[in-house]
Design a protein around this motif. Structure first.
Motif, PDB file in Angstrom:
ATOM      1  N   VAL A  98       0.865  -1.308   0.019  1.00 24.45           N
ATOM      2  CA  VAL A  98      -0.047  -0.103   0.027  1.00 24.45           C
ATOM      3  C   VAL A  98       0.790   1.155  -0.017  1.00 24.45           C
ATOM      4  O   VAL A  98       0.769   2.110  -0.765  1.00 24.45           O
ATOM      5  N   LYS A  99       1.999   1.178   0.993  1.00 25.50           N
ATOM      6  CA  LYS A  99       2.897   2.192   0.875  1.00 25.50           C
ATOM      7  C   LYS A  99       3.566   2.476  -0.431  1.00 25.50           C
ATOM      8  O   LYS A  99       3.916   3.696  -0.886  1.00 25.50           O
ATOM      9  N   TRP A 100       3.941   1.434  -0.938  1.00 25.70           N
ATOM     10  CA  TRP A 100       4.787   1.349  -2.399  1.00 25.70           C
ATOM     11  C   TRP A 100       3.847   2.223  -3.297  1.00 25.70           C
ATOM     12  O   TRP A 100       4.465   3.245  -4.110  1.00 25.70           O
ATOM     13  N   PHE A 101       2.712   1.670  -3.478  1.00 24.40           N
ATOM     14  CA  PHE A 101       1.952   2.033  -4.678  1.00 24.40           C
ATOM     15  C   PHE A 101       1.392   3.539  -4.138  1.00 24.40           C
ATOM     16  O   PHE A 101       0.980   4.208  -5.313  1.00 24.40           O
ATOM     17  N   ALA A 102       1.186   4.002  -2.915  1.00 32.04           N
ATOM     18  CA  ALA A 102       0.974   5.240  -2.553  1.00 32.04           C
ATOM     19  C   ALA A 102       2.019   6.180  -3.117  1.00 32.04           C
ATOM     20  O   ALA A 102       1.559   7.285  -3.725  1.00 32.04           O
ATOM     21  N   ASP A 103       3.118   5.849  -3.115  1.00 31.80           N
ATOM     22  CA  ASP A 103       4.143   6.678  -3.697  1.00 31.80           C
ATOM     23  C   ASP A 103       4.465   6.635  -5.219  1.00 31.80           C
ATOM     24  O   ASP A 103       4.407   7.670  -5.664  1.00 31.80           O
ATOM     25  N   GLU A 104       3.983   5.504  -5.665  1.00 29.01           N
ATOM     26  CA  GLU A 104       4.088   5.304  -7.214  1.00 29.01           C
ATOM     27  C   GLU A 104       2.840   6.093  -7.833  1.00 29.01           C
ATOM     28  O   GLU A 104       3.124   6.565  -9.023  1.00 29.01           O
ATOM     29  N   ALA A 105       1.858   6.379  -7.019  1.00 31.56           N
ATOM     30  CA  ALA A 105       0.794   6.892  -7.747  1.00 31.56           C
ATOM     31  C   ALA A 105       1.171   8.439  -8.220  1.00 31.56           C
ATOM     32  O   ALA A 105       0.569   9.072  -9.072  1.00 31.56           O
ATOM     33  N   THR A 106       2.231   9.195  -7.750  1.00 29.82           N
ATOM     34  CA  THR A 106       2.745  10.296  -8.161  1.00 29.82           C
ATOM     35  C   THR A 106       3.588  10.203  -9.319  1.00 29.82           C
ATOM     36  O   THR A 106       4.389  11.248  -9.434  1.00 29.82           O
ATOM     37  N   ARG A 107       3.878   9.068  -9.775  1.00 29.16           N
ATOM     38  CA  ARG A 107       5.249   8.834 -10.694  1.00 29.16           C
ATOM     39  C   ARG A 107       4.565   8.189 -11.920  1.00 29.16           C
ATOM     40  O   ARG A 107       5.471   7.454 -12.522  1.00 29.16           O
ATOM     41  N   ILE A 108       3.474   8.276 -12.266  1.00 35.22           N
ATOM     42  CA  ILE A 108       2.780   7.699 -13.658  1.00 35.22           C
ATOM     43  C   ILE A 108       3.280   8.543 -14.678  1.00 35.22           C
ATOM     44  O   ILE A 108       2.362   9.342 -15.032  1.00 35.22           O
ATOM     45  N   TYR A 109       4.384   8.352 -15.205  1.00 38.11           N
ATOM     46  CA  TYR A 109       4.904   9.413 -16.565  1.00 38.11           C
ATOM     47  C   TYR A 109       4.339   8.728 -17.787  1.00 38.11           C
ATOM     48  O   TYR A 109       4.330   7.651 -17.722  1.00 38.11           O
ATOM     49  N   GLY A 110       4.249   9.880 -18.926  1.00 35.07           N
ATOM     50  CA  GLY A 110       4.017   9.371 -19.926  1.00 35.07           C
ATOM     51  C   GLY A 110       5.346   9.621 -20.759  1.00 35.07           C
ATOM     52  O   GLY A 110       6.487   9.807 -20.150  1.00 35.07           O
ATOM     53  N   ASP A 111       5.212   9.693 -22.189  1.00 38.54           N
ATOM     54  CA  ASP A 111       6.324   9.906 -22.936  1.00 38.54           C
ATOM     55  C   ASP A 111       6.140  11.108 -23.977  1.00 38.54           C
ATOM     56  O   ASP A 111       5.156  11.295 -24.461  1.00 38.54           O
ATOM     57  N   ILE A 112       7.253  11.917 -24.339  1.00 41.57           N
ATOM     58  CA  ILE A 112       7.161  12.795 -25.429  1.00 41.57           C
ATOM     59  C   ILE A 112       7.839  11.908 -26.664  1.00 41.57           C
ATOM     60  O   ILE A 112       9.056  11.814 -26.385  1.00 41.57           O
ATOM     61  N   ILE A 113       7.284  11.728 -27.576  1.00 37.04           N
ATOM     62  CA  ILE A 113       8.140  11.000 -28.537  1.00 37.04           C
ATOM     63  C   ILE A 113       8.855  11.925 -29.608  1.00 37.04           C
ATOM     64  O   ILE A 113       8.297  12.812 -29.988  1.00 37.04           O
TER      65      ILE A 113
ATOM     66  N   LYS B 225       3.852  18.367 -36.162  1.00 36.97           N
ATOM     67  CA  LYS B 225       3.220  17.463 -35.570  1.00 36.97           C
ATOM     68  C   LYS B 225       3.693  17.005 -34.301  1.00 36.97           C
ATOM     69  O   LYS B 225       5.063  16.928 -34.062  1.00 36.97           O
ATOM     70  N   ARG B 226       3.253  16.836 -33.182  1.00 33.99           N
ATOM     71  CA  ARG B 226       3.480  16.596 -31.872  1.00 33.99           C
ATOM     72  C   ARG B 226       2.941  15.317 -31.386  1.00 33.99           C
ATOM     73  O   ARG B 226       1.838  14.925 -31.407  1.00 33.99           O
ATOM     74  N   MET B 227       3.678  14.180 -30.986  1.00 34.83           N
ATOM     75  CA  MET B 227       3.334  12.703 -30.459  1.00 34.83           C
ATOM     76  C   MET B 227       3.734  12.656 -29.029  1.00 34.83           C
ATOM     77  O   MET B 227       4.797  12.727 -28.826  1.00 34.83           O
ATOM     78  N   THR B 228       2.493  12.472 -28.484  1.00 32.85           N
ATOM     79  CA  THR B 228       2.849  11.863 -26.741  1.00 32.85           C
ATOM     80  C   THR B 228       2.124  10.940 -26.355  1.00 32.85           C
ATOM     81  O   THR B 228       1.130  10.255 -27.233  1.00 32.85           O
ATOM     82  N   ALA B 229       2.488  10.063 -25.451  1.00 29.28           N
ATOM     83  CA  ALA B 229       1.988   8.866 -24.957  1.00 29.28           C
ATOM     84  C   ALA B 229       1.799   9.222 -23.530  1.00 29.28           C
ATOM     85  O   ALA B 229       2.406   9.561 -22.867  1.00 29.28           O
ATOM     86  N   VAL B 230       0.374   9.163 -23.046  1.00 32.06           N
ATOM     87  CA  VAL B 230       0.169   9.250 -21.795  1.00 32.06           C
ATOM     88  C   VAL B 230      -0.471   7.898 -20.957  1.00 32.06           C
ATOM     89  O   VAL B 230      -0.959   7.112 -21.940  1.00 32.06           O
TER      90      VAL B 230
END
Ligand code: SIN
Length: 490
Positions: free
Chosen positions: A118-133, A140-145
């Motif tokens: 629970v603690k691990w994923f509480a911390d991970e909740a704020t680190r869900i990153y995407g990518d700028i391709i 043209k701009r391509m991103t992945a979220v």
């Protein structure tokens, strides 16, 4: 409500749907028994399709707001839930012992283990990153979220009644999914207590819903989720036949699946192993929860040069293990979960002995202690023809198979449809490299018997399933990727 509760304050008997405790629509209930005595501890809701649908309706209503909540707000709720679990670790540990049978020290250990996810994923909740391709075309701009998959149905086993559900709910909520859950019929009380603490932590109504059902009614109740196109993911820990059923039945709506299934784990001891360390590692991995663990070694392969010696060393340590009810502070092994479990263990040992296995320790039921006790057992001269070689025993039985060379050990270890955990002990660095690459398993213990950690990816290959729990990989199963392509920028 006070944040620190006594065991009785943690007991809930109803379903939790849309933030409220409600009886099953049918009004039916079933009894939860203490495996140490066979006595009924409490009657809980015996849910049907109607309750499962009500839970999914609530999860669907709650989804948009939870998905759009700031990750740090979702993280704060999960951190409060973690803190409440930790504050109530003793009472939760006692509740686990009461309905599941494991000794209190292990029950409390499971609480800490579950809380760590629970603690691990509480911390991970704020680190869900995407990518700028990197740009491929001008203008043209391509991103992945990454975004939450949607409603998650979590179906959990009885062997770790707290940790298994915690490590499914926590990443789901962290990702922004809402959850409908059903714990095993043998151990629903711990899951209900965990949900009570989640309510106290401020999980909004409908975000987390839990129903309980008897063995007979669980299948139709869960089927309501399998055929509901709003439920986008199933996460399940349990047997391979049930995992295959879930995959088949949910195929119609093509749900995302995480399946953590049966193991039949091999444990190999080479001639060059540190035998003391191997015995200690085997005891730790085999007798955790009395052998009722998916990653528990089921087949122990020992090289000819150390076969008899290793057997004697192991048998001495196994014979000294204390089997007793969870209430005994010195208990190391408690009762098995139910009569079906104890019958399977006895059947495997009887079959092995009938086919020539020699008993070095144990080998019998301990009826004087209660209905579900079996003595920790070491068997010599195990062969691939024995039932315990192809089926998971899920009990305190260690069969020792003899092998002559490394290639034979790897071949035998991999000669199973399963591939969850595997273990080996060797002090030869080249062999360590070869064997760790040769074993077909999602998890490999090298000179180590205790593998589980919230920071590590847990899951199997082959018919042990797919998907990973825990670690930085554990969130991916609850996320889907959205590709955004924006044009007309120049
Ligand atoms: C299991 O699924 O039986 C084992 C879980 C764990 O070791 O974390």
């Amino acid at each position: 409500m006070a944040s620190k509760l006594e065991l009785n304050d943690l007991i809930r008997r109803d379903n939790f749907i849309d933030g409220k405790w409600v009886a099953a629509a049918s009004g039916k209930r079933f009894g939860v028994t203490n495996p140490a005595t066979g006595e009924v501890i409490a009657d809980v809701a015996d849910s049907s399709e109607a309750d499962a649908r009500a839970a999914a309706d609530a999860a669907a209503r709650a989804f948009p707001a939870w998905r759009d909540a700031l990750p740090r707000d979702r993280a704060a709720v999960l951190h409060r839930w973690h803190d409440l679990i930790m504050e109530n670790a003793n009472a939760l540990g006692r509740l686990i012992s009461l309905e599941q049978g494991k000794p209190f020290a292990e029950g409390r250990g499971e609480v800490l283990y579950g809380a760590s996810y629970v603690k691990w994923f509480a911390d991970e909740a704020t680190r869900i990153y995407g990518d700028i391709i990197p740009q491929q075309q001008r203008g043209k701009r391509m991103t992945a979220v990454k975004e939450p998959v949607g409603i998650v149905a979590a179906i959990t086993p009885w062997n770790f009644p707290l940790a298994m559900i915690a490590r499914k709910i926590a990443p789901a909520l962290a990702a922004g999914c809402t959850v409908v859950g059903k714990p095993a019929e043998d151990t629903p009380l711990t899951a209900l207590a965990l949900v009570l603490l989640a309510q106290e932590a401020g999980v909004p109504p409908g975000v987390l819903n839990l129903i309980t059902a008897s063995r007979e009614n669980a299948v139709p109740a869960v089927a309501a989720w399998l055929h509901d196109s709003r439920v986008r993911k199933i996460t399940f820990t349990g047997s391979t036949p049930v995992g295959k059923y879930l995959a088949r039945e949910s195929a119609e709506t093509l749900k995302k699946l995480s399946l953590e299934l049966g193991g039949n784990a091999p444990f190999i001891v080479f001639d060059d192993a540190d035998l003391d360390a191997a015995v200690t590692g085997l005891l730790a991995s085999k007798f955790r929860n009395g052998g009722q663990t998916c990653v528990s070694p089921n087949r122990v392969y020992v090289q000819s040069g150390v076969y008899e010696k290793f057997g004697d060393m192991l048998a001495k340590r196994v014979a000294a293990l204390k089997v007793a009810p969870a209430t005994d502070p010195d208990a190391q092994i408690g009762p098995m979960i139910n009569a079906r479990a104890i019958d399977k263990i006895a059947r495997h040992v009887d079959d092995a002995v009938a086919q020539g296995a020699r008993i070095l320790a144990g080998g019998k039921r301990l009826d004087a202690l209660g209905p579900n006790y079996y003595a920790p057992t070491v068997l010599l001269d195990a062969t691939p023809q024995m039932q315990l070689s192809c089926e998971e025993t899920f009990g305190p039985i260690v069969p020792l198979f003899r092998f002559d060379d490394e290639a034979e050990a790897i071949r035998s270890a991999n000669d199973t449809p399963f591939g969850l955990a595997s273990y080996f002990y060797s002090q030869d660095i080249r062999r360590i490299d070869r064997v760790s690459r040769g074993l077909e398993a999602g998890i490999v213990g090298i000179n180590e018997g205790a593998l589980a950690s919230e920071a590590a990816p847990f899951g199997g290959v082959k018919e042990s399933g797919y998907g990973r729990e825990g670690s930085k990989y554990g969130l991916d199963d609850y996320l889907s990727i959205r590709y955004l392509c924006q044009g007309c920028l120049e």
